[in-house]
Enzyme design. Structure first.
Site, PDB file in Angstrom:
ATOM      1  N   ASP A 179       1.196  -5.827  -0.781  1.00 37.57           N
ATOM      2  CA  ASP A 179       0.689  -4.812   0.145  1.00 37.57           C
ATOM      3  C   ASP A 179       1.988  -3.793   0.368  1.00 37.57           C
ATOM      4  O   ASP A 179       2.994  -4.138   0.889  1.00 37.57           O
ATOM      5  CB  ASP A 179       0.336  -5.561   1.527  1.00 37.57           C
ATOM      6  CG  ASP A 179      -0.278  -4.678   2.778  1.00 37.57           C
ATOM      7  OD1 ASP A 179      -0.116  -3.207   2.422  1.00 37.57           O
ATOM      8  OD2 ASP A 179      -0.639  -5.213   3.831  1.00 37.57           O
ATOM      9  N   ASP A 180       1.915  -2.521  -0.293  1.00 36.62           N
ATOM     10  CA  ASP A 180       2.908  -1.401  -0.109  1.00 36.62           C
ATOM     11  C   ASP A 180       2.377  -0.733   1.049  1.00 36.62           C
ATOM     12  O   ASP A 180       2.319   0.491   1.022  1.00 36.62           O
ATOM     13  CB  ASP A 180       2.669  -0.690  -1.313  1.00 36.62           C
ATOM     14  CG  ASP A 180       3.738   0.249  -1.466  1.00 36.62           C
ATOM     15  OD1 ASP A 180       4.933   0.035  -0.908  1.00 36.62           O
ATOM     16  OD2 ASP A 180       3.751   1.193  -2.196  1.00 36.62           O
ATOM     17  N   GLU A 181       2.862  -1.385   2.295  1.00 41.73           N
ATOM     18  CA  GLU A 181       3.065  -0.761   3.530  1.00 41.73           C
ATOM     19  C   GLU A 181       4.258  -0.753   4.114  1.00 41.73           C
ATOM     20  O   GLU A 181       5.056  -1.820   3.996  1.00 41.73           O
ATOM     21  CB  GLU A 181       1.820  -1.161   4.606  1.00 41.73           C
ATOM     22  CG  GLU A 181       0.415  -0.950   3.856  1.00 41.73           C
ATOM     23  CD  GLU A 181      -0.530  -1.376   4.932  1.00 41.73           C
ATOM     24  OE1 GLU A 181      -1.022  -0.628   5.837  1.00 41.73           O
ATOM     25  OE2 GLU A 181      -0.932  -2.717   4.778  1.00 41.73           O
ATOM     26  N   TYR A 182       4.587  -0.145   5.256  1.00 38.46           N
ATOM     27  CA  TYR A 182       5.684  -0.289   6.265  1.00 38.46           C
ATOM     28  C   TYR A 182       7.036  -0.449   5.489  1.00 38.46           C
ATOM     29  O   TYR A 182       8.120  -0.846   5.915  1.00 38.46           O
ATOM     30  CB  TYR A 182       5.390  -1.518   7.285  1.00 38.46           C
ATOM     31  CG  TYR A 182       4.161  -1.273   7.715  1.00 38.46           C
ATOM     32  CD1 TYR A 182       3.459  -0.230   8.072  1.00 38.46           C
ATOM     33  CD2 TYR A 182       3.241  -2.402   7.476  1.00 38.46           C
ATOM     34  CE1 TYR A 182       2.377  -0.119   8.896  1.00 38.46           C
ATOM     35  CE2 TYR A 182       1.891  -2.463   7.952  1.00 38.46           C
ATOM     36  CZ  TYR A 182       1.485  -1.214   8.569  1.00 38.46           C
ATOM     37  OH  TYR A 182       0.230  -1.116   9.047  1.00 38.46           O
TER      38      TYR A 182
END
Length: 321
Positions: A179-182
């Site tokens: 998950d490529d978030e934050y």
């Protein structure tokens, strides 16, 4: 729509001070960055997409559990009316990629809640797996500048992939979800996303975990960096699904067929039951192989989930506390 708007629980994650740190260099090694020759397919790993993991014909149902708030083993408490588990894949949300500013190294970090799930796997994970449900660990940025899209070299990506494989083996998991978030790329002097990082990472992880599941939550810089030097992310992973809750949109991942994609994104605690059911009907009608849900609470959600399961499998959902 921004992630801060549509995924409030994901955005609210604190920078936890406790957990398990596994250290990784963002390597300065000058080894030439070369990918191995692309393989024709990983069909043996992906398996038969016509049935789900528990043997019921229809799309696979995936469930993320925000373990900061809810019990992971709730995934195993839902069944179809004929006894089979509702969920095929349960995802522990989430471990983090942190960054050590002193050593300029990325680290794999488990906060207190994730650590509790992993260390108590006999009661949190294994009962879920005993029902035939696969359990993955989601990997997420943590506002420190390190993420899946900015490994500076193939060596650095390989080293982090080794940490992930070690975690899967140590805790008896069935795979990794990205998950490529934050990540907040650039923070702490880290690099911006580059075209090779994510491809290097999933390629190395596939070599280390030839028979495990790798999935991609279709979001962030990685979603537009899915091919490098003739190798596609889709040739290395099993699944990808839409990440914007309350919407229906199939990810565009070169190398993945419809059977490996999930266009529906449903937040159980926020998306209306009618929308969730409609998305399930569309998923089946359109021939897609995955239906993704997030935020399974501790309370009985069988009525809500029955709308989904009736549309996908022609069977209602029951709950056993």
């Amino acid at each position: 729509m921004s992630s801060m708007t549509v995924k409030t629980n994901r955005a609210a994650r604190p920078l936890a001070l406790f957990g398990t740190l596994l250290t990784l260099l963002f390597s300065a090694c000058q080894k030439k960055d070369e990918l191995p020759t692309p393989t024709a397919s990983i069909d043996a790993v992906k398996g038969d997409m016509s049935t789900n993991a528990v043997g019921v014909t229809g799309p696979k149902t995936v469930c993320y559990v925000e373990v900061n708030n809810y019990n992971f083993n709730n995934v195993g408490k839902y069944s179809l009316s004929t006894g089979e588990p509702l969920f095929d894949i349960g995802i522990i949300f989430a471990a983090n990629i942190n960054y050590n500013t002193s050593t300029q190294r990325a680290t794999l970090f488990f906060n207190t809640q994730v650590t509790n799930v992993l260390n108590n796997r006999a009661t949190t994970i294994q009962p879920v797996q005993a029902r035939g449900i696969k359990v993955l660990l989601s990997i997420l940025g943590n506002h420190q500048g390190a993420g899946v899209s900015n490994f500076p070299s193939q060596a650095a990506a390989r080293e982090f992939a080794q940490l992930l494989a070690n975690a899967v083996n140590t805790y008896g998991l069935d795979g990794i979800d990205f998950d490529d978030e934050y990540a907040d790329y650039g923070t702490n002097g880290t690099g911006q996303p580059n075209s090779s990082s994510f491809v290097y990472l999933v390629s190395a992880l596939r070599e280390l975990m030839p028979n495990k599941i790798i999935s991609f939550y279709y979001y962030g810089p990685a979603a537009s960096r899915l091919s490098y030097n003739g190798v596609t992310v889709g040739s290395k992973i099993n699944y990808s699904w839409n990440a914007v809750y309350g919407t229906y949109s199939a990810p565009n991942v070169p190398g993945l067929a419809k059977a490996n994609l999930g266009p529906a994104a449903v937040q159980i605690t926020a998306t209306s039951a009618s929308t969730a059911t409609s998305f399930a009907t569309r998923t089946k009608t359109d021939g897609y192989g995955v239906y993704m849900t997030y935020d399974l609470p501790n309370t009985n959600s069988s009525t809500y989930l029955s709308g989904i399961s009736n549309a996908l499998y022609g069977k209602s959902t029951t709950y056993t506390p």
